[in-house]
Design a protein around this motif. Structure first.
Motif, PDB file in Angstrom:
ATOM      1  N   PRO A   1       0.773  -1.189   0.021  1.00  0.00           N
ATOM      2  CA  PRO A   1      -0.072  -0.096  -0.069  1.00  0.00           C
ATOM      3  C   PRO A   1       0.903   1.355   0.031  1.00  0.00           C
ATOM      4  CG  PRO A   1      -0.956  -1.559   1.403  1.00  0.00           C
ATOM      5  CD  PRO A   1       0.440  -2.098   1.047  1.00  0.00           C
ATOM      6  N   CYS A   2       1.698   1.278   0.793  1.00  0.00           N
ATOM      7  CA  CYS A   2       2.748   2.459   0.679  1.00  0.00           C
ATOM      8  C   CYS A   2       3.841   2.692  -0.146  1.00  0.00           C
ATOM      9  CB  CYS A   2       3.150   2.505   2.194  1.00  0.00           C
ATOM     10  SG  CYS A   2       4.489   1.339   2.732  1.00  0.00           S
ATOM     11  N   LYS A   3       4.496   1.479  -0.946  1.00  0.00           N
ATOM     12  CA  LYS A   3       5.523   1.494  -1.846  1.00  0.00           C
ATOM     13  C   LYS A   3       5.366   0.206  -2.567  1.00  0.00           C
ATOM     14  CE  LYS A   3      10.544   2.365  -1.418  1.00  0.00           C
ATOM     15  NZ  LYS A   3      10.421   3.584  -1.852  1.00  0.00           N
TER      16      LYS A   3
ATOM     17  N   VAL B   1      -2.521  14.259   0.566  1.00  0.00           N
ATOM     18  CA  VAL B   1      -2.468  13.175   1.732  1.00  0.00           C
ATOM     19  C   VAL B   1      -3.076  12.065   0.761  1.00  0.00           C
ATOM     20  CG1 VAL B   1      -3.154  12.077   3.616  1.00  0.00           C
ATOM     21  CG2 VAL B   1      -2.487  14.543   3.796  1.00  0.00           C
ATOM     22  N   ILE B   2      -2.206  10.978   0.728  1.00  0.00           N
ATOM     23  CA  ILE B   2      -2.736   9.832  -0.072  1.00  0.00           C
ATOM     24  C   ILE B   2      -2.677   8.684   1.129  1.00  0.00           C
ATOM     25  CG2 ILE B   2      -2.308   7.994  -1.961  1.00  0.00           C
ATOM     26  CD1 ILE B   2      -0.304  10.312  -3.222  1.00  0.00           C
ATOM     27  N   GLN B   3      -3.925   8.404   1.351  1.00  0.00           N
ATOM     28  CA  GLN B   3      -4.436   7.461   2.477  1.00  0.00           C
ATOM     29  C   GLN B   3      -3.589   6.282   2.718  1.00  0.00           C
ATOM     30  OE1 GLN B   3      -6.024   8.350   5.186  1.00  0.00           O
ATOM     31  NE2 GLN B   3      -6.685  10.359   4.757  1.00  0.00           N
ATOM     32  N   HIS B   4      -3.533   5.619   1.491  1.00  0.00           N
ATOM     33  CA  HIS B   4      -2.911   4.301   1.592  1.00  0.00           C
ATOM     34  C   HIS B   4      -1.426   4.301   1.585  1.00  0.00           C
ATOM     35  CE1 HIS B   4      -3.067   4.976  -2.703  1.00  0.00           C
ATOM     36  NE2 HIS B   4      -2.194   4.280  -2.758  1.00  0.00           N
ATOM     37  N   ILE B   5      -0.752   5.241   1.390  1.00  0.00           N
ATOM     38  CA  ILE B   5       0.727   5.557   1.479  1.00  0.00           C
ATOM     39  C   ILE B   5       1.010   6.233   2.827  1.00  0.00           C
ATOM     40  CG2 ILE B   5       2.541   6.857   0.737  1.00  0.00           C
ATOM     41  CD1 ILE B   5       1.628   6.896  -2.073  1.00  0.00           C
ATOM     42  N   HIS B   6       0.481   7.158   3.261  1.00  0.00           N
ATOM     43  CA  HIS B   6       0.536   7.475   4.595  1.00  0.00           C
ATOM     44  C   HIS B   6      -0.714   8.459   5.037  1.00  0.00           C
ATOM     45  CE1 HIS B   6       2.045   9.357   8.422  1.00  0.00           C
ATOM     46  NE2 HIS B   6       3.170   8.443   8.364  1.00  0.00           N
TER      47      HIS B   6
END
Length: 280
Positions: free
Chosen positions: A105-107, A191-196
């Motif tokens: 999700p984050c990378k 802000v991209i929720q699934h990344i941070h």
């Protein structure tokens, strides 16, 4: 009982050694029930080309970091829960052989092993332990994954405005779509929720517009106006130490051949046979 105690102590010693290799900035890795399954080096594709990274597979997480001193000192620790990992097998490319894609999700990023056999070992063991984790019923698989960044060398111009990149006109990456863009086309922050869930990340103008519309719609549905879309005046907090360093680097040297880099890889060590819980 003696075999069980030996298993427990050996496993703890291995995990402590990995934990200590990341120094005081690394997150603790010791946890009840956690087992170190395997370790080794893989090539990870970054903005400046393939770079060797050290990887550690546990029965519940995948950990990697940058190598400072072989076998003793690492940095930029990344930890990914196995339930959030998705693997995609890939064919060989000009720059990367024995490669596959790791999505989280984050990378999301490309990695490559020194041989096809090691590639299959890594992929099979990650999938095997992920399946065990999900079958235990305590975790749910991830459903949203970060995009992979398009390598710098893939485009000589901004993929939004088509301006040519130069020493002064540096490359950047939109965290939402992964496009290579110029500074003018990536001034916005979101802000991209699934990344941070809280950090402001660099996004291109096109993604900023779509994210803004989506955030406003969600805010209307919730009956509030707490959108998380920023502009060029917002402070950038979202990039990790590794990503910030990559943002400041010049284009990678295209003459650095994969064969030379692969020589620095150490073989994958599969520790499972030594970590099987003895029958009591």
């Amino acid at each position: 009982m003696a075999n069980q105690l030996m298993f427990t102590q050996d496993n703890q010693d291995r995990i402590h050694a990995v934990e200590n290799s990341f120094g005081p900035k690394g997150k603790p890795l010791s946890k009840p029930g956690r087992v170190l399954i395997g370790e080794g080096r893989l090539m990870k594709l970054s903005r400046r080309g393939p770079q060797p990274k050290v990887f550690f597979l546990f029965n519940d997480v995948l950990v990697y970091g940058s190598i400072i001193l072989n076998g003793r000192w690492n940095k930029n620790q990344k930890i990914f829960p196995l339930e959030d990992i998705q693997l995609e097998d890939l064919e060989d490319s000009v720059t990367m052989r024995n490669q596959w894609l790791i999505r989280t999700p984050c990378k999301s990023f490309y990695v490559a092993a020194v041989s096809y056999e090691e590639k299959r070992a890594w992929m099979e063991h990650i999938e095997d332990w992920r399946s065990r984790l999900l079958q235990s019923g305590g975790c749910r698989p991830g459903s949203t994954f970060a995009v992979t960044w398009i390598p710098d060398h893939a485009s000589a111009v901004c993929m939004r405005c088509a301006d040519k990149f130069t020493m002064a006109q540096r490359r950047h990456h939109c965290r939402n779509c992964g496009f290579v863009v110029c500074g003018a086309c990536s001034k916005k922050r979101a802000v991209i929720q699934h990344i941070h869930p809280t950090k402001w990340l660099r996004v291109c103008t096109t993604c900023h517009s779509s994210l803004d519309a989506k955030t406003q719609e969600m805010s209307r549905q919730r009956g509030n106006s707490t959108g998380k879309i920023g502009s060029d005046e917002d402070e950038v907090e979202g990039s990790s130490e590794e990503e910030e360093a990559e943002e400041q680097m010049e284009d990678h040297d295209p003459s650095r051949w994969m064969e030379t880099l692969m020589d620095s890889l150490s073989p994958y060590v599969y520790l499972k046979p030594h970590h099987l819980r003895p029958q009591t």
